[in-house]
Design a protein around this motif. Structure first.
Motif, mmCIF file in Angstrom:
data_model
loop_
_atom_site.group_PDB
_atom_site.id
_atom_site.type_symbol
_atom_site.label_atom_id
_atom_site.label_comp_id
_atom_site.label_asym_id
_atom_site.label_seq_id
_atom_site.Cartn_x
_atom_site.Cartn_y
_atom_site.Cartn_z
ATOM 1 N N SER A 1 44.624 19.658 36.008
ATOM 2 C CA SER A 1 43.724 19.579 35.140
ATOM 3 C C SER A 1 42.269 19.148 35.632
ATOM 4 C CB SER A 1 44.161 18.285 34.073
ATOM 5 O OG SER A 1 44.376 17.290 34.798
ATOM 6 N N GLY A 2 42.353 18.657 36.857
ATOM 7 C CA GLY A 2 41.182 18.008 37.511
ATOM 8 C C GLY A 2 40.726 16.737 36.751
ATOM 9 N N ILE A 3 41.566 16.123 36.292
ATOM 10 C CA ILE A 3 40.984 14.708 35.377
ATOM 11 C C ILE A 3 41.106 13.607 36.709
ATOM 12 C CG2 ILE A 3 41.793 13.138 33.734
ATOM 13 C CD1 ILE A 3 42.434 15.525 32.317
ATOM 14 N N LEU A 4 40.231 12.960 36.799
ATOM 15 C CA LEU A 4 40.072 11.885 37.825
ATOM 16 C C LEU A 4 40.055 10.729 37.044
ATOM 17 C CD1 LEU A 4 39.246 10.732 40.887
ATOM 18 C CD2 LEU A 4 36.774 11.022 40.098
ATOM 19 N N VAL A 5 40.626 9.552 37.362
ATOM 20 C CA VAL A 5 40.499 8.247 36.659
ATOM 21 C C VAL A 5 40.325 7.158 37.948
ATOM 22 C CG1 VAL A 5 41.920 6.272 35.529
ATOM 23 C CG2 VAL A 5 42.326 8.885 35.080
ATOM 24 N N VAL B 1 37.211 14.536 45.573
ATOM 25 C CA VAL B 1 37.505 15.661 44.583
ATOM 26 C C VAL B 1 37.355 17.135 45.380
ATOM 27 C CG1 VAL B 1 37.254 14.513 42.478
ATOM 28 C CG2 VAL B 1 35.405 15.831 43.247
ATOM 29 N N GLU B 2 36.237 17.200 46.309
ATOM 30 C CA GLU B 2 35.802 18.344 46.736
ATOM 31 C C GLU B 2 36.999 18.784 47.673
ATOM 32 O OE1 GLU B 2 31.978 18.721 48.447
ATOM 33 O OE2 GLU B 2 31.078 18.149 46.696
ATOM 34 N N GLU B 3 37.677 17.739 48.493
ATOM 35 C CA GLU B 3 38.809 17.855 49.321
ATOM 36 C C GLU B 3 39.988 18.445 48.464
ATOM 37 O OE1 GLU B 3 39.553 14.202 50.933
ATOM 38 O OE2 GLU B 3 37.896 14.251 52.433
ATOM 39 N N ARG B 4 39.953 18.537 47.189
ATOM 40 C CA ARG B 4 40.902 19.011 46.392
ATOM 41 C C ARG B 4 40.501 20.163 45.627
ATOM 42 N NH1 ARG B 4 41.373 13.785 47.859
ATOM 43 N NH2 ARG B 4 43.326 12.955 48.123
ATOM 44 N N ASN C 1 40.925 -0.775 25.976
ATOM 45 C CA ASN C 1 41.383 0.335 26.748
ATOM 46 C C ASN C 1 41.595 1.486 26.199
ATOM 47 O OD1 ASN C 1 42.921 2.050 28.548
ATOM 48 N ND2 ASN C 1 44.092 -0.030 29.334
ATOM 49 N N CYS C 2 40.498 2.405 26.370
ATOM 50 C CA CYS C 2 40.259 3.770 25.853
ATOM 51 C C CYS C 2 40.533 4.847 27.016
ATOM 52 C CB CYS C 2 39.447 4.173 25.113
ATOM 53 S SG CYS C 2 39.075 3.190 23.417
ATOM 54 N N LEU C 3 41.203 4.277 28.142
ATOM 55 C CA LEU C 3 41.346 5.156 29.437
ATOM 56 C C LEU C 3 42.284 6.265 29.455
ATOM 57 C CD1 LEU C 3 39.741 4.783 31.808
ATOM 58 C CD2 LEU C 3 41.796 3.724 32.875
ATOM 59 N N THR C 4 42.088 7.353 28.247
ATOM 60 C CA THR C 4 42.944 8.360 27.990
ATOM 61 C C THR C 4 42.498 9.347 28.993
ATOM 62 O OG1 THR C 4 43.585 10.022 26.393
ATOM 63 C CG2 THR C 4 41.314 9.335 26.251
ATOM 64 N N SER C 5 43.416 10.252 29.485
ATOM 65 C CA SER C 5 43.503 11.554 30.067
ATOM 66 C C SER C 5 43.422 12.914 29.234
ATOM 67 C CB SER C 5 44.015 11.521 31.488
ATOM 68 O OG SER C 5 43.654 10.367 32.138
ATOM 69 N N LEU C 6 43.253 12.725 27.991
ATOM 70 C CA LEU C 6 43.588 13.886 27.033
ATOM 71 C C LEU C 6 42.429 14.557 26.837
ATOM 72 C CD1 LEU C 6 45.861 12.113 24.564
ATOM 73 C CD2 LEU C 6 46.424 13.413 26.443
ATOM 74 N N PRO D 1 35.197 19.838 37.211
ATOM 75 C CA PRO D 1 35.329 21.254 37.121
ATOM 76 C C PRO D 1 35.947 21.815 38.601
ATOM 77 C CG PRO D 1 32.990 20.826 37.351
ATOM 78 C CD PRO D 1 33.706 19.379 36.992
ATOM 79 N N PRO D 2 36.305 22.931 38.429
ATOM 80 C CA PRO D 2 36.853 23.567 39.886
ATOM 81 C C PRO D 2 35.554 23.707 40.879
ATOM 82 C CG PRO D 2 37.756 24.717 37.952
ATOM 83 C CD PRO D 2 36.626 24.056 37.487
ATOM 84 N N LYS D 3 35.828 23.610 42.166
ATOM 85 C CA LYS D 3 34.806 23.870 43.100
ATOM 86 C C LYS D 3 34.576 25.164 43.238
ATOM 87 C CE LYS D 3 33.708 23.029 48.101
ATOM 88 N NZ LYS D 3 34.347 22.359 49.282
#
Length: 559
Positions: free
Chosen positions: A185-189, A203-206, A275-280, A311-313
């Protein structure tokens, strides 16, 4: 192919400075303070709302000239907050053992803003590592009526990240851990104190990228970026943080030890953790509370963690640097660019001839194209190099044939891409060396974006050394800068409130991306109606009943 555009790269194109972070290196000796003289007609006593900088000679000492205290420079009165006592220091030591800073030398940098225009006199800096510690700190400060100044990388432009008086500095510097990253998904927390450039590298390494990029990326914190709703160079492609931030964890100083939890319940003994730390990507349940804190500049709560969509690199990045014969042609080039480049267009920046002259004169940067009244920098990013090159070649051929562009050069490799971007990113540094600078960051309809620059040149005449305009044309964001040999009260009076009135007359915004902070809080009424200001004051009172969080910032003082 486009035979008109031949990459021309003289060896002396750039004279780089060793150890200078691109777009963020500002010589400390160049900065000095704003005047305490108010501009005529400034609303509610607004004073020196634009950062003012002045060049200075080199010194054998590494220490910069001392910045005047904010309380001495501006007509602001300390609110009736408590003063930190020895008992308070002992309590903070129990909460954050070994991370309570009281050494004046260590505190010096945190008391002064990056532009060196405002300076507080805080005697305490706290370095929590966890949300629980932040919660305990705010609970204690609320009970003791101690004012708190949240601070990230301290790279703000409007005095919002440093104390005005003796507020306790709460630094997120040690809250710098990545919590999770999802490779599909590309979601970073991550925690709020993560530095943007380090997150970008992570994230660029990924094979992903961060959705925002700033000149201050080597110092700024992601929590501060969110708290100020930072715009930056990727706004055109990926939009604002209101869209890319999926969730937040925020600590508020409200008194009851309750927790409002939308995901992952977390109840702390002290303070209120939202705490609204959702990844949705989609969550249509109730009010979207995180939006309250994006752009609130630390006045409603302290952001401790962020969930953000990356977003994707892109696999192919190209940058074109073009000369245009007039601003009408700049606008036509932008319109053509949107139509012909479409989904691969990622940035469209502009600058005028005086900007190019300044980066050449003060920084030794040389334009890779022939002299023009205006210049545009266009970046494309996509997944197929051949496809992007074909679209870009077609676009460049079109704008050349129709006389929208008179000269240009193209970069495809990373080194040359960075060189071209430096022409745009280092304008601020060049301006700082040109004298005393009056800076404005405004949003306007794109068709009127440069009119204010032309208007001010005629209005100011010889009072100003340079009046320049540059910025994010794709976002309608103008960076207006006026330089003079020295500070002039009459020049400031000619600028303010005229610039704000002109902007309001075009239904624009007095702050496009820098926020309001301390310096622009009193001009908020030029962009927001009284009912909106009243609602903001009510929200502040609800979430921060005693007003201890980042006081004197963002909202105008109550009458």
């Amino acid at each position: 192919m486009v035979p008109h555009l031949v990459p021309r790269w003289p060896v002396c194109l750039f004279r780089w400075r060793a150890a200078c972070t691109l777009g963020a290196c500002v010589p400390q000796s160049a900065w000095a303070g704003a005047s305490r003289t108010p501009g005529p007609g400034s609303p509610r006593g607004a004073v020196g709302t634009s950062p003012l900088v002045r060049r200075g000679g080199s010194s054998s000492s590494s220490r910069a000239p001392e910045v005047m205290l904010t309380r001495e420079r501006y007509p602001v009165q300390r609110l009736p907050f408590s003063v930190v006592s020895e008992e308070d220091l002992a309590a903070f030591e129990r909460i954050t053992p070994g991370r309570v800073v009281t050494d004046p030398e260590e505190l010096e940098a945190s008391n002064v803003d990056w532009l060196r225009t405002v300076r507080g006199c805080s005697k305490v800096l706290l370095k929590p590592q966890t949300t629980e510690e932040v919660s305990h700190i705010l609970r204690y400060c609320h009970e003791r009526n101690l004012a708190v100044n949240p601070q990230g990388g301290n790279t703000g432009m409007v005095g919002g990240s440093v104390p005005v008086f003796d507020e306790i500095i709460l630094s997120t510097a040690l809250m710098n851990q990545v919590i999770s990253f999802h490779g599909v998904s590309g979601i970073l927390v991550c925690q709020a104190g993560c530095i943007l450039e380090e997150l970008s590298r992570y994230v660029e390494e990924r094979d992903f990228i961060m959705p925002l990029d700033l000149g201050a990326k080597g110092s700024c914190h992601i929590g501060g970026n969110v708290a100020t709703n930072a715009g930056g160079l990727r706004f055109l492609r990926y939009g604002s943080l209101h869209g890319t931030v999926l969730g937040l964890e925020v600590v508020c100083p409200a008194p009851p030890p309750q927790v409002c939890t939308l995901l992952h319940p977390q109840v702390l003994a002290d303070g209120t953790v939202l705490n609204c730390l959702t990844s949705l990507r989609k969550d249509n349940t109730g009010y979207d509370l995180k939006q309250l804190f994006i752009g609130s500049e630390g006045t409603l709560g302290v952001i401790t963690a962020v969930s953000i969509l990356c977003p994707p690199k892109p696999r192919a990045v190209n940058v074109a640097f073009l000369g245009c014969p007039g601003f009408a042609e700049v606008l036509q080039t932008f319109s053509t660019c949107k139509g012909m480049l479409g989904e691969i267009l990622s940035a469209f920046e502009f600058m005028d001839a005086e900007c190019m002259q300044l980066v050449g004169h003060h920084l030794g940067l040389i334009s890779p194209v022939q002299e023009s009244p205006f210049y545009v920098l266009i970046e494309t990013s996509g997944s197929r190099a051949g496809h992007d090159a074909e679209k870009l070649s077609s676009f460049l051929e079109h704008v050349l044939d129709f006389g929208l562009v008179t000269d240009g050069t193209l970069a495809t490799d990373q080194r040359r891409v960075k060189m071209l971007w430096a022409l745009r990113e280092r304008i601020t540094e060049a301006l700082s060396r040109d004298g005393c600078v009056y800076k404005y960051d405004i949003s306007l309809p794109v068709e009127r974006l440069y009119d204010l620059v032309s208007d001010l040149r005629a209005r100011l005449g010889p009072q100003a050394k340079h009046v320049v305009g540059y910025g994010h044309l794709g976002d309608g964001n103008l960076h207006l800068n006026v330089t003079a040999e020295a500070f002039s009260a009459s020049l400031l009076g000619a600028l303010e409130p005229y610039v704000y009135e002109w902007t309001a007359g075009q239904q624009g915004s007095v702050s496009a991306e820098h926020g309001l902070g301390f310096k622009k809080k009193d001009v908020l009424s030029y962009s927001k109606p009284p009912a909106a200001l009243q609602l903001m004051q009510q929200l502040k009172a609800l979430l921060d009943p005693k007003g201890i969080l980042n006081p004197y910032k963002t909202l105008p003082a109550r009458a």
